[in-house]
Design an enzyme around this catalytic site. Structure first.
Site, PDB file in Angstrom:
ATOM      1  N   HIS A  92      -9.771   4.705  -1.562  1.00 23.92           N
ATOM      2  CA  HIS A  92      -9.089   4.750  -0.326  1.00 23.92           C
ATOM      3  C   HIS A  92      -9.758   5.573   0.884  1.00 23.92           C
ATOM      4  O   HIS A  92     -10.532   6.097   0.477  1.00 23.92           O
ATOM      5  CB  HIS A  92      -7.905   5.446  -0.368  1.00 23.92           C
ATOM      6  CG  HIS A  92      -6.824   4.802  -1.324  1.00 23.92           C
ATOM      7  ND1 HIS A  92      -5.700   4.081  -0.722  1.00 23.92           N
ATOM      8  CD2 HIS A  92      -6.716   4.414  -2.496  1.00 23.92           C
ATOM      9  CE1 HIS A  92      -4.911   3.368  -1.547  1.00 23.92           C
ATOM     10  NE2 HIS A  92      -5.666   3.374  -2.576  1.00 23.92           N
ATOM     11  N   GLY A  93      -9.066   5.447   2.033  1.00 23.57           N
ATOM     12  CA  GLY A  93     -10.006   6.353   3.002  1.00 23.57           C
ATOM     13  C   GLY A  93     -11.353   6.026   3.177  1.00 23.57           C
ATOM     14  O   GLY A  93     -12.109   6.825   3.590  1.00 23.57           O
ATOM     15  N   GLY A  94     -11.742   4.694   3.666  1.00 23.64           N
ATOM     16  CA  GLY A  94     -13.051   4.346   3.619  1.00 23.64           C
ATOM     17  C   GLY A  94     -13.698   4.327   5.011  1.00 23.64           C
ATOM     18  O   GLY A  94     -14.685   4.459   5.211  1.00 23.64           O
ATOM     19  N   GLU A 113      -2.417   6.675  -8.492  1.00 23.73           N
ATOM     20  CA  GLU A 113      -3.379   7.693  -7.491  1.00 23.73           C
ATOM     21  C   GLU A 113      -3.276   8.904  -7.975  1.00 23.73           C
ATOM     22  O   GLU A 113      -2.081   9.509  -8.364  1.00 23.73           O
ATOM     23  CB  GLU A 113      -2.579   7.702  -6.136  1.00 23.73           C
ATOM     24  CG  GLU A 113      -2.929   6.472  -5.295  1.00 23.73           C
ATOM     25  CD  GLU A 113      -3.144   6.563  -3.900  1.00 23.73           C
ATOM     26  OE1 GLU A 113      -2.859   5.859  -3.050  1.00 23.73           O
ATOM     27  OE2 GLU A 113      -4.001   7.691  -3.480  1.00 23.73           O
ATOM     28  N   ASP A 159       0.954  -1.220  -0.025  1.00 20.31           N
ATOM     29  CA  ASP A 159       0.124   0.079  -0.064  1.00 20.31           C
ATOM     30  C   ASP A 159       0.895   1.339  -0.019  1.00 20.31           C
ATOM     31  O   ASP A 159       2.014   1.248   0.625  1.00 20.31           O
ATOM     32  CB  ASP A 159      -1.020  -0.052   1.301  1.00 20.31           C
ATOM     33  CG  ASP A 159      -2.149   0.674   1.050  1.00 20.31           C
ATOM     34  OD1 ASP A 159      -2.636   0.950   0.025  1.00 20.31           O
ATOM     35  OD2 ASP A 159      -2.839   1.017   2.223  1.00 20.31           O
ATOM     36  N   HIS A 160       0.412   2.323  -0.556  1.00 21.85           N
ATOM     37  CA  HIS A 160       0.997   3.575  -0.525  1.00 21.85           C
ATOM     38  C   HIS A 160       2.622   3.598  -0.561  1.00 21.85           C
ATOM     39  O   HIS A 160       3.201   4.120   0.361  1.00 21.85           O
ATOM     40  CB  HIS A 160       0.652   4.353   0.588  1.00 21.85           C
ATOM     41  CG  HIS A 160      -1.019   4.645   0.445  1.00 21.85           C
ATOM     42  ND1 HIS A 160      -1.442   5.634  -0.484  1.00 21.85           N
ATOM     43  CD2 HIS A 160      -1.990   4.481   1.069  1.00 21.85           C
ATOM     44  CE1 HIS A 160      -2.743   5.706  -0.145  1.00 21.85           C
ATOM     45  NE2 HIS A 160      -3.049   4.925   0.755  1.00 21.85           N
ATOM     46  N   HIS A 176      -8.438  10.108   4.009  1.00 15.04           N
ATOM     47  CA  HIS A 176      -7.431   9.319   4.899  1.00 15.04           C
ATOM     48  C   HIS A 176      -7.856   9.518   6.355  1.00 15.04           C
ATOM     49  O   HIS A 176      -7.558  10.847   6.645  1.00 15.04           O
ATOM     50  CB  HIS A 176      -5.982   9.227   4.534  1.00 15.04           C
ATOM     51  CG  HIS A 176      -5.508   8.401   3.417  1.00 15.04           C
ATOM     52  ND1 HIS A 176      -4.947   8.870   2.335  1.00 15.04           N
ATOM     53  CD2 HIS A 176      -5.880   7.108   3.249  1.00 15.04           C
ATOM     54  CE1 HIS A 176      -4.620   7.743   1.566  1.00 15.04           C
ATOM     55  NE2 HIS A 176      -5.156   6.705   2.007  1.00 15.04           N
ATOM     56  N   GLY A 177      -8.008   8.753   7.116  1.00 16.56           N
ATOM     57  CA  GLY A 177      -8.266   9.009   8.440  1.00 16.56           C
ATOM     58  C   GLY A 177      -9.368   9.316   9.056  1.00 16.56           C
ATOM     59  O   GLY A 177     -10.419   9.467   8.100  1.00 16.56           O
TER      60      GLY A 177
HETATM   61  O1  G3H Z   1      -4.624   2.802   2.105  1.00 19.59           O
HETATM   62  C1  G3H Z   1      -5.386   2.663   3.305  1.00 19.59           C
HETATM   63  C2  G3H Z   1      -6.632   3.476   3.468  1.00 19.59           C
HETATM   64  O2  G3H Z   1      -6.818   4.143   2.298  1.00 19.59           O
HETATM   65  C3  G3H Z   1      -7.063   3.455   4.660  1.00 19.59           C
HETATM   66  O3  G3H Z   1      -8.013   4.830   5.091  1.00 19.59           O
HETATM   67  O4  G3H Z   1      -7.515   4.897   7.371  1.00 19.59           O
HETATM   68  O5  G3H Z   1      -9.424   6.263   6.186  1.00 19.59           O
HETATM   69  O6  G3H Z   1      -9.572   4.072   6.422  1.00 19.59           O
HETATM   70  P1  G3H Z   1      -8.772   4.928   6.358  1.00 19.59           P
HETATM   71 ZN    ZN Z   2      -4.958   4.704   1.206  1.00 22.49          ZN
END
Ligand code: G3H
Ligand code: ZN
Length: 310
Positions: A215-217, A134, A80-81, A181-182
């Site tokens: 991402h960032g779910g 991305e 990831d990333h 994210h987060g």
């Molecule tokens: O790559 C990881 C994520 O996009 C997770 O994002 O921490 O908001 O769930 P999140």
């Molecule tokens: Zn992510």
């Protein structure tokens, strides 16, 4: 033999999404695998550069490979990333199934050039590897933020998505569509939710013609997630929600047994807490409505629907 490309294709045909959960230790990995097995759905586990450094790149690859082979279960591993070509090559050589090459902090042209080079290099190492690129800005850090930043001016346009995919040759695209994210403190308490731009997702999918990752779910509105999947999201990333569950499970394990020092008597509390969080998300992403009552995922889902702490 399990193949992530095939899994994504089946998910698209079924109108569901594959859950992607970040792991930083065996507690998270056990919990995620066990949730997916209870629900009989494929799953992706991801390790960011920091998570890989903590666990060991070849070590996490070996563990996931052995779990997949021994259980004959479709669990896949994503780097990831990944911000540099060097780290992406390291992951590809270790046997990761997918790589998220993330140069999104760079201007669009530079991002596209670096991503194209990464796609060519990684496929030279493993032609079956899937590479995700991305674009846009969705902030950084799967952690609890003081405030949710306003990222509305960095949303991806369908034209950019098409240009990026055609130029780079990525297999999967991660756009900015209202995600971030987060989580803010309000999101952790359930007092506010991330909202997604569903029309933008559908337009990007139509132009890009490749599977899309959200991402960032963590902390995203459930109905928005359902609609986003229907509009073309094929993978959803969750990290912060699991981290919050990991910590609260660990605290519960410690406070329930104040004198205990045996890790395998304390850590199951964290496994169960993470598992309940992962089950709820996997169930939603895969449209699983029926569950056997004795199943741990059924317990998790019932608790969530009744809004009682699980
Ligand atoms: O790559 C990881 C994520 O996009 C997770 O994002 O921490 O908001 O769930 P999140
Ligand atoms: Zn992510």
């Amino acid at each position: 033999m399990h193949d992530i490309r095939n899994v994504l294709e089946l998910a698209r045909k079924a109108g569901v999404a594959v859950g992607h959960f970040n792991v930083a230790d065996l507690v998270l990995l056990k919990a995620v695998l066990s949730s997916a097995q209870d629900l009989h759905v494929p799953v992706l586990v991801g390790a960011s550069e920091g998570e890989r450094e903590f666990m060991g790149v070849s070590q996490i690859a070996a563990v996931v490979r052995s779990l997949r082979e021994e259980s004959d279960f479709p669990i896949f591993l994503n780097a990831d990333h990944t911000h540099t070509l060097e780290k992406a090559i390291e992951a590809a050589k270790a046997g990761f199934d997918t790589v998220v090459f993330d140069a999104s902090a760079l201007p669009f042209e530079q991002n596209a050039r670096q991503t194209k080079e990464a796609v060519e290099t990684l496929k030279g190492i493993n032609p079956a590897i899937l590479v995700e690129g991305e674009i846009g800005n969705i902030g950084s850090g799967s952690e609890i933020h003081q405030f949710a930043p306003d990222l509305s001016k960095y949303l991806t346009t369908p034209a950019e998505a098409k240009q990026f995919v055609e130029f780079t040759g990525v297999d999967v695209l991660a756009p900015a569509v209202g995600n971030m994210h987060g989580m803010s403190r309000e999101m952790v308490k359930g007092e506010s939710k991330k909202r997604l731009d569903i029309q933008r997702i559908a337009a990007i999918r139509a132009e890009a013609q490749v599977p899309l990752t959200l991402h960032g779910g963590s902390g995203t509105d459930d109905e928005d997630l359902r609609q986003a999947i229907a509009a073309g999201i094929s993978i959803v990333h969750i990290n912060t929600e699991l981290r919050v569950a990991w910590r609260s499970g660990l605290e519960a394990g410690l406070s329930a047994q104040p004198s205990e020092v045996i890790p395998y008597k304390i850590l199951p509390f964290a496994v169960m807490s993470v598992k309940l969080a992962a089950c709820a998300r996997l169930r939603l992403f895969n449209g699983v409505t029926q569950l056997p009552v004795e199943d741990e995922c059924a317990v998790a889902s019932t608790a969530r629907e009744q809004q009682v702490p699980s």
